[in-house]
Enzyme design. Structure first.
Site, PDB file in Angstrom:
ATOM      1  N   ASN A   1      79.680 119.392  23.319  1.00  0.00           N
ATOM      2  CA  ASN A   1      79.601 118.406  24.389  1.00  0.00           C
ATOM      3  C   ASN A   1      80.614 118.847  25.419  1.00  0.00           C
ATOM      4  OD1 ASN A   1      77.844 116.708  22.893  1.00  0.00           O
ATOM      5  ND2 ASN A   1      79.610 115.888  21.803  1.00  0.00           N
TER       6      ASN A   1
ATOM      7  N   GLU B   1      60.764 119.873  14.965  1.00  0.00           N
ATOM      8  CA  GLU B   1      60.573 121.270  15.360  1.00  0.00           C
ATOM      9  C   GLU B   1      60.062 122.110  14.190  1.00  0.00           C
ATOM     10  OE1 GLU B   1      63.768 123.128  17.429  1.00  0.00           O
ATOM     11  OE2 GLU B   1      63.810 121.621  19.020  1.00  0.00           O
TER      12      GLU B   1
ATOM     13  N   CYS C   1      97.895 117.959  24.249  1.00  0.00           N
ATOM     14  CA  CYS C   1      96.536 118.232  23.760  1.00  0.00           C
ATOM     15  C   CYS C   1      96.511 118.335  22.237  1.00  0.00           C
ATOM     16  CB  CYS C   1      96.037 119.532  24.388  1.00  0.00           C
ATOM     17  SG  CYS C   1      94.495 120.120  23.664  1.00  0.00           S
TER      18      CYS C   1
ATOM     19  N   HIS D   1      69.444 125.747  17.308  1.00  0.00           N
ATOM     20  CA  HIS D   1      68.443 125.406  16.303  1.00  0.00           C
ATOM     21  C   HIS D   1      67.988 126.690  15.627  1.00  0.00           C
ATOM     22  CE1 HIS D   1      67.105 121.329  18.237  1.00  0.00           C
ATOM     23  NE2 HIS D   1      68.193 121.217  17.507  1.00  0.00           N
TER      24      HIS D   1
ATOM     25  N   HIS E   1      69.334 124.944  22.954  1.00  0.00           N
ATOM     26  CA  HIS E   1      68.947 123.989  23.994  1.00  0.00           C
ATOM     27  C   HIS E   1      70.183 123.652  24.807  1.00  0.00           C
ATOM     28  CE1 HIS E   1      65.001 123.024  22.255  1.00  0.00           C
ATOM     29  NE2 HIS E   1      65.585 122.961  21.069  1.00  0.00           N
TER      30      HIS E   1
ATOM     31  N   CYS F   1      95.487 122.293  21.350  1.00  0.00           N
ATOM     32  CA  CYS F   1      96.275 123.481  21.720  1.00  0.00           C
ATOM     33  C   CYS F   1      97.070 124.003  20.513  1.00  0.00           C
ATOM     34  CB  CYS F   1      97.234 123.147  22.863  1.00  0.00           C
ATOM     35  SG  CYS F   1      96.485 123.251  24.505  1.00  0.00           S
TER      36      CYS F   1
ATOM     37  N   SER G   1      85.791 114.381  24.163  1.00  0.00           N
ATOM     38  CA  SER G   1      86.995 113.558  24.039  1.00  0.00           C
ATOM     39  C   SER G   1      88.244 114.301  24.476  1.00  0.00           C
ATOM     40  CB  SER G   1      87.137 113.097  22.588  1.00  0.00           C
ATOM     41  OG  SER G   1      87.212 114.227  21.733  1.00  0.00           O
TER      42      SER G   1
ATOM     43  N   ASN H   1      87.068 118.234  10.947  1.00  0.00           N
ATOM     44  CA  ASN H   1      87.253 117.101  11.856  1.00  0.00           C
ATOM     45  C   ASN H   1      88.082 116.009  11.170  1.00  0.00           C
ATOM     46  OD1 ASN H   1      86.763 114.775  13.575  1.00  0.00           O
ATOM     47  ND2 ASN H   1      85.073 115.954  14.447  1.00  0.00           N
ATOM     48  N   ASP H   2      89.144 115.559  11.841  1.00  0.00           N
ATOM     49  CA  ASP H   2      90.008 114.527  11.265  1.00  0.00           C
ATOM     50  C   ASP H   2      89.318 113.170  11.228  1.00  0.00           C
ATOM     51  OD1 ASP H   2      92.371 116.243  10.946  1.00  0.00           O
ATOM     52  OD2 ASP H   2      92.409 116.281  13.131  1.00  0.00           O
TER      53      ASP H   2
ATOM     54  N   HIS I   1      90.195 120.471  26.207  1.00  0.00           N
ATOM     55  CA  HIS I   1      90.390 121.808  25.620  1.00  0.00           C
ATOM     56  C   HIS I   1      89.029 122.331  25.149  1.00  0.00           C
ATOM     57  CE1 HIS I   1      93.266 124.688  23.567  1.00  0.00           C
ATOM     58  NE2 HIS I   1      92.059 125.112  23.211  1.00  0.00           N
TER      59      HIS I   1
ATOM     60  N   GLN J   1      60.561 111.213  31.803  1.00  0.00           N
ATOM     61  CA  GLN J   1      60.007 111.460  33.131  1.00  0.00           C
ATOM     62  C   GLN J   1      60.990 112.290  33.916  1.00  0.00           C
ATOM     63  OE1 GLN J   1      61.333 109.704  36.072  1.00  0.00           O
ATOM     64  NE2 GLN J   1      59.819 110.615  37.433  1.00  0.00           N
TER      65      GLN J   1
ATOM     66  N   GLN K   1      81.528 121.840  18.150  1.00  0.00           N
ATOM     67  CA  GLN K   1      81.555 121.240  16.825  1.00  0.00           C
ATOM     68  C   GLN K   1      80.494 121.878  15.940  1.00  0.00           C
ATOM     69  OE1 GLN K   1      82.089 116.993  16.443  1.00  0.00           O
ATOM     70  NE2 GLN K   1      82.192 116.756  18.657  1.00  0.00           N
TER      71      GLN K   1
ATOM     72  N   HIS L   1      86.043 123.370  23.374  1.00  0.00           N
ATOM     73  CA  HIS L   1      85.754 123.342  21.940  1.00  0.00           C
ATOM     74  C   HIS L   1      84.308 122.938  21.703  1.00  0.00           C
ATOM     75  CE1 HIS L   1      86.460 119.099  22.867  1.00  0.00           C
ATOM     76  NE2 HIS L   1      85.732 118.807  21.797  1.00  0.00           N
TER      77      HIS L   1
ATOM     78  N   HIS M   1      93.868 126.266  27.007  1.00  0.00           N
ATOM     79  CA  HIS M   1      93.451 124.898  27.300  1.00  0.00           C
ATOM     80  C   HIS M   1      92.498 124.838  28.497  1.00  0.00           C
ATOM     81  CE1 HIS M   1      94.018 120.518  27.136  1.00  0.00           C
ATOM     82  NE2 HIS M   1      94.107 120.537  28.449  1.00  0.00           N
TER      83      HIS M   1
ATOM     84  N   TYR N   1      61.412 103.155  31.705  1.00  0.00           N
ATOM     85  CA  TYR N   1      60.162 103.791  31.290  1.00  0.00           C
ATOM     86  C   TYR N   1      60.425 104.881  30.247  1.00  0.00           C
ATOM     87  CZ  TYR N   1      55.426 105.620  31.693  1.00  0.00           C
ATOM     88  OH  TYR N   1      54.147 105.997  31.413  1.00  0.00           O
ATOM     89  N   GLU N   2      61.560 105.581  30.414  1.00  0.00           N
ATOM     90  CA  GLU N   2      61.855 106.707  29.515  1.00  0.00           C
ATOM     91  C   GLU N   2      62.205 106.263  28.105  1.00  0.00           C
ATOM     92  OE1 GLU N   2      64.647 108.141  32.352  1.00  0.00           O
ATOM     93  OE2 GLU N   2      63.294 109.790  32.806  1.00  0.00           O
TER      94      GLU N   2
END
Ligand code: H2U
Ligand code: ZN
Length: 332
Positions: free
Chosen positions: A148, A177, A48, A275, A292, A51, A156, A73-74, A159, A317, A163, A161, A110, A310-311
């Site tokens: 995420n 907003e 990882c 936010h 959110h 880790c 990705s 961030n690399d 572990h 929707q 951002q 995490h 981890h 449609y979206e």
């Protein structure tokens, strides 16, 4: 149900409408499915990148960090060292954008997702969110704390995490907003999101609530199990949360994330993020801090909602009403 027939609901924070057409989830599904991620994970993985003690993709060795760990961030999407270039030619317009991207490991473990952490571990993460926001707001207009979670959301690395990205510009979502909160503040003298949270308290869309926080499926939710988490006091930004509110947030996050994982008895993928008021804070009293949660899963751990057709071309929707999603989350 607000209206039985297909109807549209307004999101007052963005000015966007969502089409609600309950009952369509009964249709047969022969489309794509996601492969549920492996649930068994070791507490340390020698391969990882995140880790403690391991070497990252860029060659830097992580320290033996005992709690949280933040690093630049690399493969950062934003860099501080860009100039102030502008380009304009007819309808073509561009401008350089300075910023920073950081990665925040929630703990050395981890296998310890935010959803599995005890409130005191989550509290440590909250303190980092606040401290990073406070520091980066000295230099940048917008600080975006986010996570995420899960391969379905493009994470990705398993572990746990999140951002932190900060940039000189006010990005699209923040700008939208900002506009709607400013308009509401001018008309009512109170923050839009707090007024909304107070209107919903005790109602059918609330999933969890405490003295200091509420977590609910918003009336205008687009994603099946979308949630909004907000403090029950006028707070403009993460650093302004009191000690009691931070502990309250740790408790409600543990509650809400636990419910998410119990929906399909599986780690629930999502993108979540905070936010709060842009810099300078003093110019943005109309803001109310909120998070959110945008989870993509729809009817099982393998069938997700896709934003297509449609979206993309007309309007977002949804098939399950926000009320039934909230009912399901509440009953878990
Ligand atoms: P996700 O949250 O989408 O999984 O992204 C993790 C980030 O971690 C990603 O932006 C960074 C990637 O660039 N990263 C590093 O900075 N160093 C590494 O060694 C691996 C991943
Ligand atoms: Zn790891």
């Amino acid at each position: 149900m607000v209206i039985d027939a297909p109807h549209r609901r307004l999101n007052p924070l963005t000015g966007e409408w969502v089409l609600v057409s309950a009952g369509r989830t009964d249709r047969p599904w022969l489309g794509s499915t996601e492969t549920p991620a492996r649930t068994e994970r070791p507490d340390y993985d020698p391969r990882c990148y995140l880790c403690p003690g391991n070497t990252r993709a860029g060659g830097v060795v992580n320290p033996e960090y005992p709690t949280t760990f933040v690093f630049d961030n690399d493969f950062a999407a934003l860099r501080p060292d860009v100039g102030h270039e502008r380009f304009e030619e007819g309808l073509l317009r561009a401008e350089s954008e300075a910023g920073v991207c950081r990665v925040l490991c929630y703990s050395p473990r981890h296998d310890l997702d935010l959803a599995l952490m005890k409130p005191d571990g989550i509290r440590a993460v909250i303190d980092v969110w606040a401290a990073e926001t406070s520091e980066l707001a000295n230099t940048y207009t917008w600080v975006q704390v986010f996570e995420n979670r899960g391969a379905a959301m493009g994470a990705s690395n398993p572990h746990p995490h999140g951002q932190i990205w900060a940039g000189a510009a006010l990005p699209n979502e923040a700008r939208t907003e900002d506009h709607h909160q400013r308009t509401h503040w001018a008309a009512h003298g109170s923050p839009l999101v707090l007024d909304y949270a107070l209107q919903e308290l005790g109602g059918e869309r609330v999933v969890a609530a405490s003295e200091t926080w509420v977590g609910l499926v918003p009336f205008w939710a687009v994603w099946p199990f979308e949630m909004l988490v907000a403090p029950l006091r006028h707070v403009v930004s993460l650093p302004d949360l009191t000690d009691v509110e931070r502990n309250g947030l740790a408790e409600i996050l543990a509650d809400v994330l636990g419910r998410y994982d119990r929906i399909f008895d599986h780690p629930f993928p999502y993108s979540m993020g905070w936010h709060g008021a842009p810099s300078p804070i003093a110019d943005h009293p109309h803001w109310q801090l909120h998070a959110h949660f945008y989870p993509p899963m729809l009817r099982s751990a393998t069938v997700r909602k896709h934003m297509v057709g449609y979206e993309l071309l007309a309007e977002k929707q949804r098939d399950v009403t926000p009320e039934s999603a909230a009912h399901r989350l509440r009953s878990l």
